[in-house]
Design a protein around this motif. Structure first.
Motif, PDB file in Angstrom:
ATOM      1  N   ASN A  30      33.543  49.272  37.846  1.00  0.00           N
ATOM      2  CA  ASN A  30      32.878  48.252  38.670  1.00  0.00           C
ATOM      3  C   ASN A  30      32.188  47.529  37.851  1.00  0.00           C
ATOM      4  O   ASN A  30      32.098  47.796  36.684  1.00  0.00           O
ATOM      5  CB  ASN A  30      32.304  49.494  39.469  1.00  0.00           C
ATOM      6  CG  ASN A  30      31.218  50.413  38.986  1.00  0.00           C
ATOM      7  OD1 ASN A  30      30.454  50.158  38.200  1.00  0.00           O
ATOM      8  ND2 ASN A  30      31.305  51.798  39.176  1.00  0.00           N
ATOM      9  N   GLU A  31      31.360  46.734  38.339  1.00  0.00           N
ATOM     10  CA  GLU A  31      30.456  45.927  37.797  1.00  0.00           C
ATOM     11  C   GLU A  31      29.706  46.223  36.711  1.00  0.00           C
ATOM     12  O   GLU A  31      29.551  45.665  35.609  1.00  0.00           O
ATOM     13  CB  GLU A  31      29.484  45.389  38.582  1.00  0.00           C
ATOM     14  CG  GLU A  31      29.809  44.520  39.778  1.00  0.00           C
ATOM     15  CD  GLU A  31      28.844  44.040  40.890  1.00  0.00           C
ATOM     16  OE1 GLU A  31      27.540  44.412  40.750  1.00  0.00           O
ATOM     17  OE2 GLU A  31      29.489  43.526  41.904  1.00  0.00           O
ATOM     18  N   GLU A  68      30.032  49.892  35.108  1.00  0.00           N
ATOM     19  CA  GLU A  68      30.631  51.233  34.501  1.00  0.00           C
ATOM     20  C   GLU A  68      31.880  50.963  33.857  1.00  0.00           C
ATOM     21  O   GLU A  68      32.872  50.290  34.391  1.00  0.00           O
ATOM     22  CB  GLU A  68      30.626  52.114  35.735  1.00  0.00           C
ATOM     23  CG  GLU A  68      30.817  53.547  34.914  1.00  0.00           C
ATOM     24  CD  GLU A  68      31.031  54.465  36.192  1.00  0.00           C
ATOM     25  OE1 GLU A  68      30.863  54.046  37.588  1.00  0.00           O
ATOM     26  OE2 GLU A  68      31.300  55.763  35.923  1.00  0.00           O
ATOM     27  N   LYS A 115      40.527  42.657  42.371  1.00  0.00           N
ATOM     28  CA  LYS A 115      39.102  42.658  41.905  1.00  0.00           C
ATOM     29  C   LYS A 115      39.002  44.189  41.386  1.00  0.00           C
ATOM     30  O   LYS A 115      39.495  45.273  41.855  1.00  0.00           O
ATOM     31  CB  LYS A 115      38.131  42.631  43.239  1.00  0.00           C
ATOM     32  CG  LYS A 115      38.113  41.080  43.620  1.00  0.00           C
ATOM     33  CD  LYS A 115      36.894  41.195  44.614  1.00  0.00           C
ATOM     34  CE  LYS A 115      37.181  39.985  45.539  1.00  0.00           C
ATOM     35  NZ  LYS A 115      37.383  40.109  46.963  1.00  0.00           N
ATOM     36  N   GLY A 171      37.738  47.659  40.740  1.00  0.00           N
ATOM     37  CA  GLY A 171      37.195  48.597  41.588  1.00  0.00           C
ATOM     38  C   GLY A 171      37.859  49.013  42.911  1.00  0.00           C
ATOM     39  O   GLY A 171      37.601  49.686  43.713  1.00  0.00           O
ATOM     40  N   GLN A 172      38.846  47.912  43.287  1.00  0.00           N
ATOM     41  CA  GLN A 172      39.607  47.841  44.330  1.00  0.00           C
ATOM     42  C   GLN A 172      40.718  48.986  44.324  1.00  0.00           C
ATOM     43  O   GLN A 172      41.264  49.505  43.291  1.00  0.00           O
ATOM     44  CB  GLN A 172      40.447  46.645  44.501  1.00  0.00           C
ATOM     45  CG  GLN A 172      40.079  45.684  45.705  1.00  0.00           C
ATOM     46  CD  GLN A 172      40.642  44.436  45.793  1.00  0.00           C
ATOM     47  OE1 GLN A 172      41.042  43.879  44.681  1.00  0.00           O
ATOM     48  NE2 GLN A 172      41.174  44.334  47.036  1.00  0.00           N
TER      49      GLN A 172
END
Lengths: 342, 788
Positions: free
Chosen positions: B71-72, B74, B149, B151-152
């Protein structure tokens, strides 16, 4: 007189005392002779009765009789006792180990396929059906054409056929018997027809080039699909000996319209889904439907006046379900270890 | 036929229904669902990550340590042995406790001292293959090139949120070999609306440059359209996924389109590279004898004149309805495409496909029979998708050659007939509603059958449509009242049952064997093959030798079965079978005869045991006065075998099996078999039973020991005794046969017990004595004397 009475009394007391515990047959017989035989005291007394006065005669006679009756009774009682004891002894001597196995009596068994067929046949006979048979080597016409399966019909592909000559084949289904019967019988018709059928399949656990079917046909005025459902439902309930849940599912056969397959609720999982029913909860049992108007016409039966239903089931399939047999080949190997189980 | 529920949703509102509900209801309305499968299997919590750095594991050459952004802000450290990872690639990431396709739970684990925080997935771990993702490799990490994207959820990105129902479609319903056909069934079954298909509106002015000639009546319609400025590319993910779950391999956007439309509407399509078609001129004709074609499956086929092909002036372009030629197929260089939607004769396609052994989705649909009318909608749907998916341009009109009569299929409908036939009581409007939902048009007393329903021909077919949508389960159960004059078992069938029951009570086990015979078994039995084959029924298309002949005797199978049991270490066997034998007579007429075979070996097996069994059968059938006479069969002992004869008619034969035959069959030494003719037994049997009063007068018994030649059959002596003593004879039994020292050579002594009785008076000694004397006198003529 009084002395005599006393004497008889004495005899009685002594005799009874002596007899009382004798349970030996020989000894008892000797005692009987001693007390009641021709040389007995009692006998000699009875012989002397004539010497008495008239009034006394009667009295003495009565006493003697009474005593000898009493003794006889005691003897009988003891003899019975002895017999009983002897019998008991005899029985005791004949004692066996009842847990030993029984003597082997070999009786044969009918093949499991015959046993299932007999059950099926009995049910339909009790419903008033006639059992008929037909030839196994059939013409193309009876096996296909008359059943609304013309040449090059795709259904012929699914029934790979053994041919003897161009138009002569090993029947792939018992349905040609329908045609043969309808051709020569005017409705009402109410038949079942069991027999061997053939498909050009190689043998495996679920396929065989030879197998057995039972065909059924009922043609009359005003026969409905409701009649079909009712007949097959009571049939299957009787066959399973319980109130099984059934369902009729639309299907396709060239010789019936509408067509259906009858399923029964899976008896292994009760409809929940398992390996036996391939998770469907139901097991396919037979194919059925209303006789196709063309098939009736082919047999010169006018479909506007008559209608009918037909059904067909695979004997091996039913037997496999009933006896929990996973491999069809067992039926035709005839291993006695298999045959003896039914 | 596989049905994607996502695809189904395009045409029917099914949001409030579960897959199980849809499956069970469709099964009950005639489209049987065999399996329900979830796309993506058991995948859980797998997300998209991006590899931001890769470095080597210090302790292992083959391991790579990747930093993967999930994710952004992590990242996870994931170790892999796959060498195809690159920085910047998107991957499917399993974190601790994520589940892959086959249900395996992924946990953090150590790789040579360093902990891997999850796993990056290969195609296989997601239940996928290269087919739908041609850019990926199968033995490495799946580097995702779809729009995504970080994390999707991976199932969203790859379109794995589908459920697939697999249907068993019956041969009369080719229309249901399509998504739209099944959508129609679904709509009718659940009383929902069926959405219309988006079609191309052909308002173009310019005529098609494609020239078409139909030179055969096996092609009833040929529609074609030219697609220009084609941009060959992979299809969008949605299309690829729908093809994938339907079991079709995506190739490129043009080929995929033809397959997509075929799956959607059930009508096969084909695409040619227009530059490979001479002068854009197409001819549909019969193949020339031995004309060659190289097909898409990379095989060269030699054609027959009955086969129909699509050709240009120089070469075959396709085998009609079956498969295209490799040469004119659509490739990455294709610029212009000729799309074909045609209708070919089902039988012809079926024969060609069968003889060339090519099974394609196209042939599968054609061979069931298509109505040429369905072509139009198909090509218009294809054109619509060409434009929507931006595959190419359509600048000229659709070409349409019709080679069929436009007839409407109208069936007169009689609503009360349907009610009576099915046994229900539906209102006219209800029936009409059902028929309309299935695409029928109701006009006064007729219904118009939709063009896609090739199976509907008469009122019974309409009755089925009504009944199945109404629900077979709602039809009541009413027993028929039909009775017939004749019912139950025939006399013959009853006797057959009697024989079977007698057999089992005698300890015989019933067997079922095949009606075929392997000719080598005849050889093992020592039969003259030529002779036996002459009248045998032969199978023209056997499955090997085992099914090449119909048997003329049950004994080959009996010996085989006895042998099978013997080889399985079964010590004693007593078997029987009732089945048919088959043979041709001189006029080639085929005769099917039911026979009974019996076979025994083991502890109690002997010739006389078998004879005793046969005599029990005869008693059960009340067949009296049979004779046992010598017979000669190559597989039976010449002196321990006989025929059963009644009034010059043979009922069957039995005996000891020849030692060499036992050996050939790998059997033990003493084996006994019998074959009886069921019909002859039935004909000679009697089921009539009449009580004969039991005589109150005493019987007289006499024992006679007689001396005769060793060869003298006892049966003749018995016959003479019976004849001479006449009606006072109650029973004659043989209780001893002696051969030995006390007799002359070649002599034997037989002892008889003769029981005599009168029905109505006491038998006198004089009568008996005179009868015995008379008997002895008569026996002397046979050279049989009283033993002194």
């Amino acid at each position: 007189m009084e002395d005599l009475k006393k004497k008889i009394e004495e005899i009685e007391i002594n005799a009874l005392k002596e007899i009382e515990n004798v349970i030996d047959f020989k000894k008892l017989t000797e005692l009987k002779i001693k007390y009641l035989g021709k040389k007995s005291e009692l006998f000699s007394i009875s012989k002397q009765i004539g010497n008495f006065e008239k009034e006394e005669r009667k009295e003495v006679g009565e006493i003697v009789n009474k005593t000898s009756e009493k003794l006889k009774l005691q003897f009988d009682l003891n003899f019975k006792k002895i017999k009983k004891i002897e019998l008991e002894k005899k029985l005791q001597n004949e004692k066996v180990d009842i847990t030993l196995p029984g003597e082997e009596v070999e009786i044969g068994k009918l093949h499991p396929l015959t046993q299932i067929l007999n059950k099926i046949t009995e049910i339909f006979i009790s419903l008033g059906f006639l059992v008929v048979k037909g030839p196994e080597i059939e013409t193309d016409y009876y096996n296909f054409e008359a059943l609304n399966i013309p040449k090059n019909h795709p259904a012929r592909d699914t029934q790979d056929t053994f041919y003897v000559e161009e138009n002569l084949l090993l029947r792939t289904q018992t349905s040609p018997v329908q045609i043969r019967i309808m051709e020569k019988t005017k409705p009402p018709i109410k038949i079942i027809s069991p027999g061997r059928v053939y498909r050009a399949d190689s043998i495996d656990a679920t396929h065989s080039p030879v197998f057995n079917q039972v065909e059924g046909l009922l043609v009359d005025e005003k026969i409905t699909m409701a009649n079909l459902k009712a007949t097959l439902e009571i049939f299957i309930k009787k066959l399973c000996n319980k109130d099984v849940k059934t369902r009729f599912r639309p299907h396709h056969f060239p010789f019936t319209e509408p067509s259906a397959e009858m399923d029964i609720e899976c008896f292994k999982c009760g409809g929940k889904g398992c390996s036996l029913c391939k998770n469907e909860g139901f097991i396919e049992i037979l194919g059925c439907g209303m006789v196709h108007p063309k098939v009736l016409e082919n047999c010169n039966i006018n479909p506007s006046n008559f209608s009918g239903f037909a059904f067909g089931l695979g004997l091996e399939r039913i037997a496999m379900l009933f006896y929990d047999i996973k491999d069809l080949r067992l039926f035709y190997e005839n291993n006695l270890k298999f045959l003896k189980q039914f | 036929m596989k049905l994607s529920l996502n695809w189904l949703k395009d045409y029917v509102e099914i949001e409030n229904l579960t897959a199980e509900e849809i499956a069970s209801k469709l099964t009950m309305s005639g489209s049987k669902v065999e399996t329900i499968a979830k796309d993506g299997g058991q995948i859980k919590d797998i997300i998209i990550g991006k590899i931001i750095s890769i470095k080597k594991h210090e302790n292992a050459d083959k391991l790579l340590i990747c930093e993967v952004l999930i994710n952004e802000n992590e990242t996870k450290r994931i170790i892999t042995s796959a060498q195809n990872v690159v920085e910047g690639a998107f991957v499917a990431v399993c974190l601790n406790n994520s589940v892959i396709y086959d249900g395996m739970v992924i946990k953090d684990r150590n790789f040579k001292g360093i902990k891997s925080q999850g796993m990056m997935c290969s195609l296989g771990e997601l239940g996928l293959s290269k087919d739908a993702f041609p850019y990926a490799i199968e033995d490495g990490i799946f580097l995702i090139e779809e729009e995504c994207k970080i994390g999707q959820d991976v199932k969203t990105v790859l379109g794995l949120k589908d459920t697939i129902l697999d249907f068993e479609i019956t041969s009369n319903r080719p229309d249901c070999l399509s998504i739209y056909g099944l959508a129609r069934e679904t709509a009718a079954t659940f009383s929902k609306n069926l959405k219309e298909i988006e079609l191309f509106n052909d308002d173009l002015k310019k005529e098609s440059p494609i020239k078409v000639n139909i030179k055969t009546d096996k092609c009833t319609r040929y529609m074609t359209v030219l697609i220009e400025n084609v941009k060959i590319a992979p299809s969008p993910l949605k299309i690829r996924n729908r093809l994938r779950v339907s079991g079709i391999k995506p190739i490129n956007n043009v080929v995929d389109l033809t397959n997509y439309v075929m799956l959607e509407l059930g009508v096969p399509m084909h695409a040619f590279d227009a530059e490979k078609v001479e002068n854009l001129e197409i001819t549909i004709r019969n193949a020339k004898k031995d004309e060659k074609i190289n097909t898409l499956d990379n095989l060269e086929h030699s054609l027959k004149e009955e086969d129909i092909i699509i050709s240009d002036s120089k070469k075959p372009l396709a085998i009609a309805g079956v498969i295209g030629a490799k040469e004119c197929s659509v490739t990455n260089n294709t610029k212009t495409v000729i799309l074909e939607v045609a209708c070919f004769d089902g039988e012809t396609v079926r024969k060609t496909s069968k003889s060339l052994n090519i099974k394609t989705e196209s042939a599968l649909r054609f061979e069931k029979g298509l109505n040429p009318k369905v072509c139009e909608q198909t090509i218009k749907r294809a054109c619509n998708l060409i434009l929507n998916l931006n595959i190419g341009e359509i600048n000229t009109k659709i070409k349409d050659l019709k080679n069929f009569k436009e007839e409407e299929n109208l069936i007169k409908i009689d609503y009360s007939y349907i009610n009576n036939f099915i046994g229900i009581n539906l209102k006219q409007e209800e029936m009409q509603k059902i028929l309309i939902s299935l695409g029928f048009k109701v006009e006064k007393d007729c219904v118009k059958v939709p063009e896609f329903r090739v199976d509907i021909k008469n009122i019974a077919d309409l009755a089925e449509e009504v009944a199945r949508i109404y629900g077979y389960d709602k039809i009541p159960c009413v027993l028929p009242c039909t009775t017939t004059k004749n019912f139950g078992l025939s006399n013959e069938q009853q006797i057959e049952n009697l024989i079977k029951n007698t057999a089992t009570s005698l300890g015989l086990f019933e067997i079922f064997t095949f009606s075929f015979v392997d000719p080598s078994l005849y050889e093992k039995m020592g039969l003259n093959e030529e002779e036996i084959l002459k009248n045998s029924v032969k199978i023209k298309n056997p499955f090997g030798k085992e099914t090449s002949l119909m048997r003329r005797t049950l004994l080959a199978s009996m010996l085989q079965t006895l042998s099978y049991n013997h080889r399985n270490k079964i010590k004693d066997a007593a078997l029987f079978e009732i089945s048919k034998t088959y043979e041709k007579d001189e006029t080639k007429k085929i005769k099917e005869e039911e026979k009974i075979s019996i076979g025994i070996y083991g502890k109690n097996a002997s010739f006389f045991k078998l004879k005793g069994i046969i005599e029990c059968f005869l008693k059960a059938l009340q067949i009296n006065d049979v004779e046992f006479v010598k017979t000669s069969k190559p597989y039976l002992h010449p002196f321990i075998s006989c025929e059963i004869v009644k009034e010059n008619q043979t009922l069957g034969f039995f005996g000891e099996v020849m030692p060499n035959v036992c050996e050939n069959f790998k059997l033990c030494k003493k084996v006994y078999v019998a074959e009886l003719n069921l019909l002859s037994l039935i004909k000679n049997s009697s089921t009539e039973k009449k009580f004969k009063p039991i005589s109150k007068f005493p019987s007289i018994e006499r024992d006679l020991s007689l001396i005769c030649d060793e060869e003298q059959p006892s049966f003749e002596i018995v016959k003479q005794i019976k004849k001479t003593i006449g009606n006072i004879l109650e029973k004659v039994e043989i209780f001893d046969v002696y051969k030995g020292d006390q007799l002359e050579n070649f002599k034997k002594s037989i002892s008889f017990k003769i029981t005599m009785r009168k029905q109505d008076a006491t038998l006198k000694d004089d009568e008996v004595n005179s009868k015995i004397t008379e008997t002895l006198n008569n026996l002397e003529k046979l050279n049989v004397f009283l033993r002194k």
